[in-house]
Design a protein around this motif. Structure first.
Motif, PDB file in Angstrom:
ATOM      1  N   PRO A 197      11.657  55.787  75.020  1.00 20.14           N
ATOM      2  CA  PRO A 197      13.219  56.606  76.514  1.00 20.14           C
ATOM      3  C   PRO A 197      14.102  56.257  75.609  1.00 20.14           C
ATOM      4  CG  PRO A 197      11.489  54.795  77.929  1.00 20.14           C
ATOM      5  CD  PRO A 197      10.986  55.017  76.666  1.00 20.14           C
ATOM      6  N   GLY A 198      14.789  57.558  75.721  1.00 21.04           N
ATOM      7  CA  GLY A 198      16.238  57.684  75.998  1.00 21.04           C
ATOM      8  C   GLY A 198      16.796  57.329  73.900  1.00 21.04           C
ATOM      9  N   THR A 199      15.136  57.571  72.815  1.00 24.81           N
ATOM     10  CA  THR A 199      15.596  57.702  71.394  1.00 24.81           C
ATOM     11  C   THR A 199      16.112  59.209  70.988  1.00 24.81           C
ATOM     12  OG1 THR A 199      12.953  57.635  71.256  1.00 24.81           O
ATOM     13  CG2 THR A 199      14.750  55.246  71.446  1.00 24.81           C
ATOM     14  N   GLY A 200      16.091  59.892  72.051  1.00 28.30           N
ATOM     15  CA  GLY A 200      15.896  61.521  71.283  1.00 28.30           C
ATOM     16  C   GLY A 200      14.273  62.009  71.136  1.00 28.30           C
ATOM     17  N   LYS A 201      13.672  62.024  71.382  1.00 24.92           N
ATOM     18  CA  LYS A 201      12.151  62.946  71.080  1.00 24.92           C
ATOM     19  C   LYS A 201      12.537  63.985  71.269  1.00 24.92           C
ATOM     20  CE  LYS A 201       8.970  60.057  72.144  1.00 24.92           C
ATOM     21  NZ  LYS A 201       9.672  59.206  73.740  1.00 24.92           N
ATOM     22  N   THR A 202      13.025  64.393  72.629  1.00 20.70           N
ATOM     23  CA  THR A 202      12.990  65.674  72.988  1.00 20.70           C
ATOM     24  C   THR A 202      13.802  66.601  71.880  1.00 20.70           C
ATOM     25  OG1 THR A 202      12.153  65.169  74.992  1.00 20.70           O
ATOM     26  CG2 THR A 202      13.237  67.031  74.764  1.00 20.70           C
ATOM     27  N   THR A 203      15.222  65.805  72.297  1.00 22.57           N
ATOM     28  CA  THR A 203      16.392  66.199  71.082  1.00 22.57           C
ATOM     29  C   THR A 203      15.607  67.051  69.895  1.00 22.57           C
ATOM     30  OG1 THR A 203      17.733  65.434  72.560  1.00 22.57           O
ATOM     31  CG2 THR A 203      18.788  66.324  70.671  1.00 22.57           C
ATOM     32  N   ALA A 204      15.331  65.646  69.405  1.00 20.40           N
ATOM     33  CA  ALA A 204      14.840  66.489  68.225  1.00 20.40           C
ATOM     34  C   ALA A 204      13.742  67.398  67.829  1.00 20.40           C
ATOM     35  CB  ALA A 204      14.347  65.034  66.513  1.00 20.40           C
ATOM     36  N   LEU A 205      12.830  67.153  68.718  1.00 21.51           N
ATOM     37  CA  LEU A 205      11.370  68.485  69.001  1.00 21.51           C
ATOM     38  C   LEU A 205      12.141  69.524  69.102  1.00 21.51           C
ATOM     39  CD1 LEU A 205       8.636  68.251  68.851  1.00 21.51           C
ATOM     40  CD2 LEU A 205       9.062  68.100  70.901  1.00 21.51           C
ATOM     41  N   ASN A 206      13.648  69.645  69.709  1.00 24.03           N
ATOM     42  CA  ASN A 206      13.418  71.121  70.400  1.00 24.03           C
ATOM     43  C   ASN A 206      14.541  71.448  68.970  1.00 24.03           C
ATOM     44  OD1 ASN A 206      12.779  71.438  72.792  1.00 24.03           O
ATOM     45  ND2 ASN A 206      14.866  70.638  74.180  1.00 24.03           N
ATOM     46  N   ALA A 207      14.850  71.012  68.234  1.00 23.14           N
ATOM     47  CA  ALA A 207      15.583  71.859  67.284  1.00 23.14           C
ATOM     48  C   ALA A 207      14.444  72.044  66.369  1.00 23.14           C
ATOM     49  CB  ALA A 207      16.452  70.352  66.476  1.00 23.14           C
ATOM     50  N   ILE A 208      13.592  71.538  65.876  1.00 24.08           N
ATOM     51  CA  ILE A 208      12.685  71.983  64.831  1.00 24.08           C
ATOM     52  C   ILE A 208      11.429  72.903  65.466  1.00 24.08           C
ATOM     53  CG2 ILE A 208      10.136  70.650  64.303  1.00 24.08           C
ATOM     54  CD1 ILE A 208      10.968  67.306  64.680  1.00 24.08           C
ATOM     55  N   ILE A 209      11.555  73.007  66.581  1.00 22.87           N
ATOM     56  CA  ILE A 209      11.068  74.442  67.308  1.00 22.87           C
ATOM     57  C   ILE A 209      12.217  75.308  67.045  1.00 22.87           C
ATOM     58  CG2 ILE A 209      10.269  75.070  69.898  1.00 22.87           C
ATOM     59  CD1 ILE A 209       9.164  72.876  70.553  1.00 22.87           C
ATOM     60  N   SER A 210      13.215  75.703  67.138  1.00 18.89           N
ATOM     61  CA  SER A 210      14.309  76.388  67.138  1.00 18.89           C
ATOM     62  C   SER A 210      14.073  77.077  65.405  1.00 18.89           C
ATOM     63  CB  SER A 210      15.436  75.958  67.673  1.00 18.89           C
ATOM     64  OG  SER A 210      17.210  76.651  67.185  1.00 18.89           O
ATOM     65  N   ILE A 211      14.886  76.090  64.745  1.00 13.63           N
ATOM     66  CA  ILE A 211      14.495  76.600  63.362  1.00 13.63           C
ATOM     67  C   ILE A 211      13.071  77.139  63.010  1.00 13.63           C
ATOM     68  CG2 ILE A 211      14.635  75.214  61.008  1.00 13.63           C
ATOM     69  CD1 ILE A 211      16.265  73.210  62.287  1.00 13.63           C
ATOM     70  N   LEU A 212      11.761  76.353  63.377  1.00 17.28           N
ATOM     71  CA  LEU A 212      10.703  77.101  62.715  1.00 17.28           C
ATOM     72  C   LEU A 212      10.588  78.793  63.196  1.00 17.28           C
ATOM     73  CD1 LEU A 212       8.500  74.080  63.859  1.00 17.28           C
ATOM     74  CD2 LEU A 212       8.818  75.684  61.342  1.00 17.28           C
ATOM     75  N   GLU A 213      10.974  78.655  64.984  1.00 13.00           N
ATOM     76  CA  GLU A 213      10.777  80.062  65.354  1.00 13.00           C
ATOM     77  C   GLU A 213      12.170  80.648  64.947  1.00 13.00           C
ATOM     78  OE1 GLU A 213       9.066  79.434  69.674  1.00 13.00           O
ATOM     79  OE2 GLU A 213      11.365  79.632  69.514  1.00 13.00           O
ATOM     80  N   GLN A 214      13.354  80.294  63.890  1.00 12.58           N
ATOM     81  CA  GLN A 214      14.032  80.594  63.323  1.00 12.58           C
ATOM     82  C   GLN A 214      13.641  81.624  62.128  1.00 12.58           C
ATOM     83  OE1 GLN A 214      17.787  79.170  63.087  1.00 12.58           O
ATOM     84  NE2 GLN A 214      18.263  79.283  65.219  1.00 12.58           N
ATOM     85  N   GLN A 215      12.752  81.400  61.768  1.00 13.45           N
ATOM     86  CA  GLN A 215      11.827  81.289  60.781  1.00 13.45           C
ATOM     87  C   GLN A 215      10.588  82.075  61.218  1.00 13.45           C
ATOM     88  OE1 GLN A 215      14.063  80.479  57.235  1.00 13.45           O
ATOM     89  NE2 GLN A 215      14.932  79.905  58.572  1.00 13.45           N
TER      90      GLN A 215
END
Length: 738
Positions: free
Chosen positions: A346-364
Motif C-alpha cells: 500500500p502507498g507505493t503508487g501501483k494505481t498511479t502507475a497503472l492509470n498512466a499505462i492505461i491512459s497511454i495505451l488508449e491514446q495509442q
C-alpha cells in the motif's frame, strides 16, 4: 442427543408449488388419504399425478405451519386414468403436452405408461406422433424413471437424494450396477461423496482393504483434499505415507498402486529438482497450459509503443505530477513488452502507475479491458481507474453445463476483443481460473498483472503470482518506495513494518491505527461489539453494516467469526415483530442482516434497478438481506447495485458477514476494520495474514487484544507452503503443448 424419529407417508402429488430443476428441490402438495400435506425436500423429476412414499420428519414453518421434510422417497407410476392424464399433462415428459397426453390416455387408458415403457412403437398409432417422436418420448420416460432404482439402492447407505442426483447425472441408468461393482466411483469428481462414506459401503460389500479400487480412491482423495489447501500437486514421498495412513495398509502397497496409476496416466508424475511430484490430471493440464501460453507471450509479444518517455512526460505535464523512477520503469516495461507483473504494498503508487499505462495505451488506440477476481475488487478497480472493470467470470462470460460446472463462452474459439488486458489482485487468482483467462487471450495481446506478493495466496489451488515472479522469465516491477502522503497514514506505515518483520507502532494515537490492549476473550468481544455499534458510528459517523468490518483470523473460539457474528447480529439486528427470519445450518438469517455468499453459484439470478439482469454470485460477495418471502420460498439480497433472488433451498450458501475471516476479505477494502488479537491456532498466526488484514482498512484500523499475539504473528514468517509446479514448467526451454 436423541435421534430424530423418521416417519413415512404415502399419497398422490396434487400440485408442485416450487421446483428448482438444477438441484431437484421441490415444495409440493401431497394428498395422503383425505389430508393435503406440504412436503419439502430434494425430489428430482417428481411430477403431478405420481404416487410417492416419503420418509422424513415433521418440521414447523414460521408462516405455513406443519410441513413434512422428505429425507428419502420412493416413486410409483400413476395407475388410474385420471392420475396418468394429470401426470402426462404436467409437462413431466418432454414432447408431451396436454393435447398429446389426452390422445394417449384416450387411446391406451390405464395401460398408457406400460406401453410408453415397453412398447413405444405403438405410440405411432396416436395422431401426431411419428416414429422418431415416439422414440424420444420413450427415452425421456425411461430416463426419468431410471433414477428411481439408483435412489432406492443408494438410500440404503444413507446417500441423500441430492447426492443420488449427482450420481445419476454422472453415471446415468447404469449407476446402481456400477456402484455395486465399485463403490469408490462415488468419490469421483462431480459426485464428490466423502471417501469415508464410500469406504463404509465397500466394507459392507466385503471389499478387501488392499483392493486396487480402494487404493486408487484413497490416493485420489488425498490429492483432492490437498487442492483445498492450495496444492496443485504433492511430492510422492508425502503422498504415499499420507494415503497409507488413510487406508490402513502398508506404504509399499500404496506405492505399487501409485505406479500402476502413473502407467495408466490416471495420475501424472513430474520431476522437479529430482523430486517426484504427483498431479491429478486437470491440475497438471492447467499448469502446463499456463506455462506454454505464457512462454508464447514472450515469443509473440504485443507491439512496442514508440516514444515511451515522451508519452510519460506528456502525462506528467497534463496531470502536474512527477512519477518516481520505479513507476516509470513499470510504464516502460508495460508499454515496450507484451507482459508486466506489477507488485507492491500500500502507498507505493501501483494505481498511479497503472492509470498512466492505461491512459497511454488508449491514446495509442488500444482497447484495454480491466478485470479482478471478485465483485468488490472489480468495483474498487473501477473507482481508482475511472474505467469499467469486470469480474473475471463476467469478463469470460461464465456459463454452466448440465453438471452445474462452470464453463466460459470466451475461450480459444471466441477470444476476448482487446489489445491489452489488465488483471488486478492476482494473488487471489487460482491456476484454473488463470488458465481460462489465458485461453481467451488473443495472440499479441498485452497482459498486465497487478498484485501484492505479500498478501495471502488464492483460496483455490495454485500460487500463480508467486510462481510467475519466482521463475524470473517475465518483467517484474516491485514498487517499494512509499510516497510521502501515504506515509502520513499509520495503516500504511505499519503494514510495511509488519512485512519487514517489525512490530507495528501500537501506541501512537495520533493517526488512523489504534491498539486496545486486553487479555480476556470475553472482554475483547464485548469491546468490539461496542466499537461496532456505538463508538465508531458516534465518533466517525460510520454506518456499521456498510462502513465497519470485523476481521477474524479464524472461525472458531471466543473471537472467531461464528461467535462474533452471533454477538454482532444480536446487537445490530435483534429479533423484532416485523422481521422475518429463517434458520439454516444452525445460523439464523434475519431481514436486515449483513450476509456473505460462501461459494460460487453460477445459477443465481440478479436484477439491477435499471432492469438489466444476469446470473452468478461468487464466493465472498457481501450484501444486505432485504426480504424473506416464505410463501414463494425465496430470499432477496442486495449486493451493491444488484438484487439477487435466492430460492429458499440455496439459503445455506449465505452466512452472516458482520465478521468475516481475513481470507474471505481479500480483494475488499473497508472504511474501518476491527481485528481481534487473541490466542488461536498456530496455523492462523503468521505475518502474511496480519499484513493482509491491515491492508483491508482504508481509513481506520483498530487491533483489540494481546500484544504478544501481534508479536507472534509478526515474527512468524511461515508463508503458506504450496506445492505447485508452474514455475518449474516455465523454466523449461520448450513451450508446452497448448
Amino acid at each position: 442427543m436423541q435421534e430424530k424419529q423418521l416417519l413415512e407417508m404415502t399419497g398422490s402429488v396434487e400440485e408442485i408449488v416450487f421446483s428448482n430443476e438444477n438441484n431437484g428441490y421441490k415444495i409440493l402438495e401431497l394428498k395422503a388419504g383425505e389430508e393435503l400435506v406440504t412436503v419439502v425436500g430434494t425430489l428430482p423429476w417428481v411430477s403431478c399425478g405420481e404416487e410417492l412414499r416419503v420418509i422424513g420428519t415433521w418440521i414447523h414453518h414460521p408462516s405455513f405451519g406443519q410441513q413434512f421434510k422428505a429425507e428419502a422417497f420412493e416413486r410409483f407410476k400413476p395407475t388410474t386414468v385420471d392420475a396418468i392424464l394429470k401426470y402426462l399433462s404436467s409437462g413431466a415428459i418432454k414432447g408431451v403436452g396436454v393435447a398429446t397426453a389426452t390422445r394417449l390416455v384416450e387411446t391406451f387408458g390405464e395401460n398408457t405408461l406400460e406401453i410408453l415403457e415397453n412398447e413405444p412403437e405403438r405410440l405411432c398409432a396416436v395422431k401426431g406422433i411419428t416414429k422418431a417422436k415416439a422414440t424420444k418420448i420413450a427415452q425421456e420416460f425411461q430416463r426419468i424413471y431410471g433414477i428411481r432404482e439408483v435412489m432406492l439402492y443408494l438410500s440404503r447407505f444413507g446417500i441423500t437424494p441430492e447426492e443420488a442426483l449427482r450420481v445419476w447425472k454422472q453415471y446415468g441408468p447404469s449407476a446402481a450396477e456400477l456402484i455395486q461393482t465399485d463403490p469408490f466411483l462415488l468419490c469421483a469428481d462431480g459426485v464428490d461423496i466423502d471417501f469415508g462414506r464410500a469406504d463404509l459401503i465397500a466394507e459392507s460389500a466385503s471389499v478387501e482393504q488392499d483392493d486396487f479400487s480402494r487404493l486408487r480412491a484413497g490416493l485420489h482423495y488425498v490429492l483432492r483434499h490437498n487442492t483445498n489447501n492450495g496444492h496443485t500437486c504433492l511430492p510422492a514421498d508425502k503422498l504415499i505415507p499420507a494415503a497409507a495412513r488413510l487406508l490402513g495398509v502398508e506404504p509399499e502397497r500404496v506405492a505399487s498402486a501409485l505406479q500402476e496409476l502413473k502407467e495408466e496416466h490416471v495420475l501424472i508424475p513430474q520431476l522437479f529438482q529430482e523430486r517426484e511430484y504427483i498431479y491429478l490430471p486437470r491440475y497438471y493440464q492447467s499448469e502446463a497450459y499456463c506455462a506454454g501460453r505464457l512462454l508464447m507471450l514472450l515469443r509473440y509479444p504485443a507491439q512496442s509503443i514508440r516514444g515511451i518517455d515522451g508519452h510519460i512526460s506528456a502525462v506528467e505535464e497534463r496531470l502536474g505530477i512527477e512519477y518516481a523512477e520505479g513507476q516509470k520503469m513499470a510504464m516502460r516495461e508495460a508499454l515496450s513488452k507484451g507482459m508486466l507483473i506489477l507488485t507492491g504494498g500500500p502507498g507505493t503508487g501501483k494505481t498511479t502507475a497503472l492509470n498512466a499505462i492505461i491512459s497511454i495505451l488508449e491514446q495509442q488506440g488500444e482497447k484495454v479491458l480491466l478485470a479482478a477476481p471478485t465483485g468488490r475488487a472489480a468495483k474498487r478497480m473501477s473507482e481508482v481507474t475511472g474505467k469499467e472493470a469486470k469480474t473475471i467470470h463476467r469478463l469470460l462470460q461464465v456459463e454452466w453445463n448440465d453438471r452445474d460446472t462452470p464453463t466460459f463462452a470466451r475461450n480459444e474459439k471466441n477470444l476476448l476483443d482487446c489489445d491489452s488486458l489488465v488483471l488486478d489482485e492476482l494473488s487471489m487468482v487460482d491456476v484454473q481460473l488463470f488458465e481460462n483467462v489465458l485461453r481467451a487471450l488473443p495472440l499479441g495481446c498485452r497482459l498486465i498483472l497487478v498484485g501484492d506478493c505479500d498478501q495471502l495466496p488464492s483460496v483455490g489451488a495454485g500460487n500463480v503470482l508467486g510462481d510467475l515472479i519466482r521463475c524470473e522469465k517475465f518483467p517484474v516491477v516491485q514498487l517499494q518506495e512509499v510516497f510521502r502522503q501515504s506515509m502520513n497514514s499509520l495503516i500504511v506505515r505499519n503494514a510495511h513494518r509488519v512485512v519487514a518483520g517489525e512490530m507495528p507502532e501500537l501506541f501512537d494515537r495520533t493517526g488512523d491505527f489504534f491498539f486496545m490492549p486486553m487479555r480476556q476473550g470475553t472482554q475483547i468481544s464485548e469491546t468490539i461489539v461496542g466499537l461496532y455499534t456505538q463508538r465508531l458510528p458516534k465518533t466517525y459517523g460510520y454506518e456499521p453494516t456498510t462502513d465497519i468490518q470485523v476481521l477474524c483470523p479464524g472461525k472458531r473460539g471466543e473471537v472467531g467469526t461464528v461467535e462474533m457474528n452471533r454477538r454482532l447480529q444480536q446487537a445490530v439486528n435483534p429479533p423484532g415483530p416485523n422481521k422475518k427470519e429463517i434458520t439454516v445450518n444452525g445460523i439464523t438469517l434475519r431481514t436486515g442482516d449483513k450476509v456473505m455468499q460462501i461459494r460460487n453459484d453460477y445459477n443465481l439470478t440478479w436484477m439491477k434497478s435499471d432492469g438489466t439482469g444476469g446470473e452468478g454470485v461468487y464466493n465472498g460477495d457481501v450484501g444486505i438481506l432485504l426480504e424473506i418471502d416464505k410463501r414463494a420460498a425465496t430470499l432477496t439480497v442486495q449486493m451493491d447495485d444488484r438484487y439477487v433472488l435466492y430460492p429458499m433451498d440455496n439459503a445455506g450458501e449465505l452466512d452472516l458477514a458482520y465478521a468475516m475471516t481475513v481470507h474471505k476479505s481479500q480483494g475488499n477494502e473497508f472504511q474501518a476494520v476491527v481485528i481481534p488479537m487473541f490466542s488461536g491456532p498456530s496455523q492462523l498466526s503468521y505475518r502474511n495474514l496480519l499484513y493482509t488484514a491491515i491492508t483491508r482498512a482504508k481509513s481506520l484500523l483498530i487491533l483489540v487484544g494481546m500484544e504478544q499475539v501481534i508479536s507472534a504473528m509478526v515474527n512468524n514468517n511461515r508463508k503458506t507452503l504450496r506445492y505447485s509446479g508452474l514455475s518449474w514448467f516455465l523454466s523449461e526451454e520448450s513451450v508446452h503443448e497448448i
